[in-house]
Design a protein around this motif. Sequence first.
Motif, PDB file in Angstrom:
ATOM      1  N   GLN A   1       0.827  -1.192   0.000  1.00 20.52           N
ATOM      2  CA  GLN A   1       0.000   0.000   0.000  1.00 20.52           C
ATOM      3  C   GLN A   1       0.875   1.261   0.000  1.00 20.52           C
ATOM      4  O   GLN A   1       1.996   1.249   0.499  1.00 20.52           O
TER       5      GLN A   1
ATOM      6  N   TYR B   1      -5.946   3.585  -6.421  1.00 18.70           N
ATOM      7  CA  TYR B   1      -6.907   3.343  -5.347  1.00 18.70           C
ATOM      8  C   TYR B   1      -8.044   4.359  -5.334  1.00 18.70           C
ATOM      9  O   TYR B   1      -9.058   4.149  -4.651  1.00 18.70           O
TER      10      TYR B   1
ATOM     11  N   VAL C   1      -9.384  -4.130  -3.153  1.00 21.12           N
ATOM     12  CA  VAL C   1      -9.768  -5.422  -2.576  1.00 21.12           C
ATOM     13  C   VAL C   1     -10.171  -6.388  -3.682  1.00 21.12           C
ATOM     14  O   VAL C   1      -9.773  -7.561  -3.691  1.00 21.12           O
TER      15      VAL C   1
ATOM     16  N   VAL D   1       0.619  -8.806   2.792  1.00 19.33           N
ATOM     17  CA  VAL D   1       0.274  -7.396   2.629  1.00 19.33           C
ATOM     18  C   VAL D   1       1.201  -6.567   3.506  1.00 19.33           C
ATOM     19  O   VAL D   1       1.376  -6.868   4.693  1.00 19.33           O
TER      20      VAL D   1
ATOM     21  N   GLU E   1       1.245  -2.917   4.924  1.00 16.00           N
ATOM     22  CA  GLU E   1       0.236  -1.870   5.062  1.00 16.00           C
ATOM     23  C   GLU E   1       0.737  -0.772   5.989  1.00 16.00           C
ATOM     24  O   GLU E   1       0.966  -1.005   7.173  1.00 16.00           O
TER      25      GLU E   1
ATOM     26  N   HIS F   1      -7.689   0.693   6.286  1.00 14.96           N
ATOM     27  CA  HIS F   1      -6.936  -0.061   5.288  1.00 14.96           C
ATOM     28  C   HIS F   1      -6.499  -1.447   5.761  1.00 14.96           C
ATOM     29  O   HIS F   1      -6.551  -2.400   4.975  1.00 14.96           O
TER      30      HIS F   1
ATOM     31  N   SER G   1      -7.464  -4.709   3.809  1.00 17.03           N
ATOM     32  CA  SER G   1      -6.375  -5.519   3.280  1.00 17.03           C
ATOM     33  C   SER G   1      -6.524  -6.989   3.621  1.00 17.03           C
ATOM     34  O   SER G   1      -6.074  -7.861   2.862  1.00 17.03           O
TER      35      SER G   1
ATOM     36  N   THR H   1      -7.928  -9.208   0.983  1.00 16.36           N
ATOM     37  CA  THR H   1      -7.110  -9.576  -0.170  1.00 16.36           C
ATOM     38  C   THR H   1      -6.219 -10.779   0.121  1.00 16.36           C
ATOM     39  O   THR H   1      -5.645 -11.352  -0.800  1.00 16.36           O
TER      40      THR H   1
ATOM     41  N   LEU I   1      -0.168 -10.374   7.322  1.00 17.65           N
ATOM     42  CA  LEU I   1      -0.449  -8.939   7.251  1.00 17.65           C
ATOM     43  C   LEU I   1       0.562  -8.210   8.118  1.00 17.65           C
ATOM     44  O   LEU I   1       0.635  -8.432   9.325  1.00 17.65           O
TER      45      LEU I   1
END
Length: 308
Positions: A150, A194, A200, A209, A211, A217, A221, A224, A231
């Motif tokens: 991100q 975005y 997503v 991810v 992030e 978010h 996330s 996904t 994460l």
Amino acid sequence: MRAITQNTVGGPEVLELAEQPTPQPKPGEVLIRIKAAGVNPVDAAVRGGFYPLLGEPPFVLGWDLSGTVEAVGAGANGFAAGDEVFGMPRFPAQAGTYAELAVAPASEVVHKPEALDHVTAAALPLAGLTAWQGLVTAGKLKANDRVLIQAAAGGVGHLAVQIAKARGAYVIATASPDKVDFVRSLGADEVIDYTSDDFVAKAGPVDLVFEALGGDHPEKSLKTLKDGGTLVVLLGLSDKAAAEAASRGIRVERISVRPDGDGLKELAKLTETGKLKVHVARSFPLDQAGAAHAFLATRPKGKVVLAL
């Protein structure tokens, strides 16, 4: 020596140029004449009183540095006066790199790659270590993993994209429309605007991810990620999102960057092989630190630096 100090928290205007005593290295430390100092969002948060890492003012901001060793304390092996070094010492304690001189533990700086000038080297440590520790140390990124990054055009994000590619990952990145081409130029396999696309729906399923935005978010996330994925977050996770992650076997890693000499050496290797390029949006002289903070607030591509 000259340094940027502040006597109260507030906007960029509270940053002032002042004379400060010259620090002296203790055993295990080196005194560094700073050639450039990175400017990071955490600096602005501390300046504004939103993240009181350093307590009440007065204090000197800054953690990123690149410069030349001026003096070596007893036991600071591997360094000599004149060596060019870079690093992110002492975080989250005060390092005071918005200054002409600073003292750092010898274990928290490394020799500067010849391929990098001081301005570029000063832009790398905090953002680069955040990306490295998030993706490699905490995220355990593997070759061929699908990774979503991100805010991929920012200081941390643009380095994270390149580190992930260097590790053999398939990189999906998010960016605003004016930064999509920039992120694509970093090597991202897919770039999602975005503001007009649902990341997503377009990104998943992914293995990892990274992030760094916070807000809702992290929760988005999660959707996904494959069950059993990872994460990595910088700003935390709601209880609801944490419960969802646990129910799906998703590993959640909240990270805060830390000094890491070995990590700096890995970043240096990537720059020397051309796999990692630091984008400096703009540099400012030391006495324009306030202007540098104001520019940082515009969310430029890459990094902002003070050049002494």
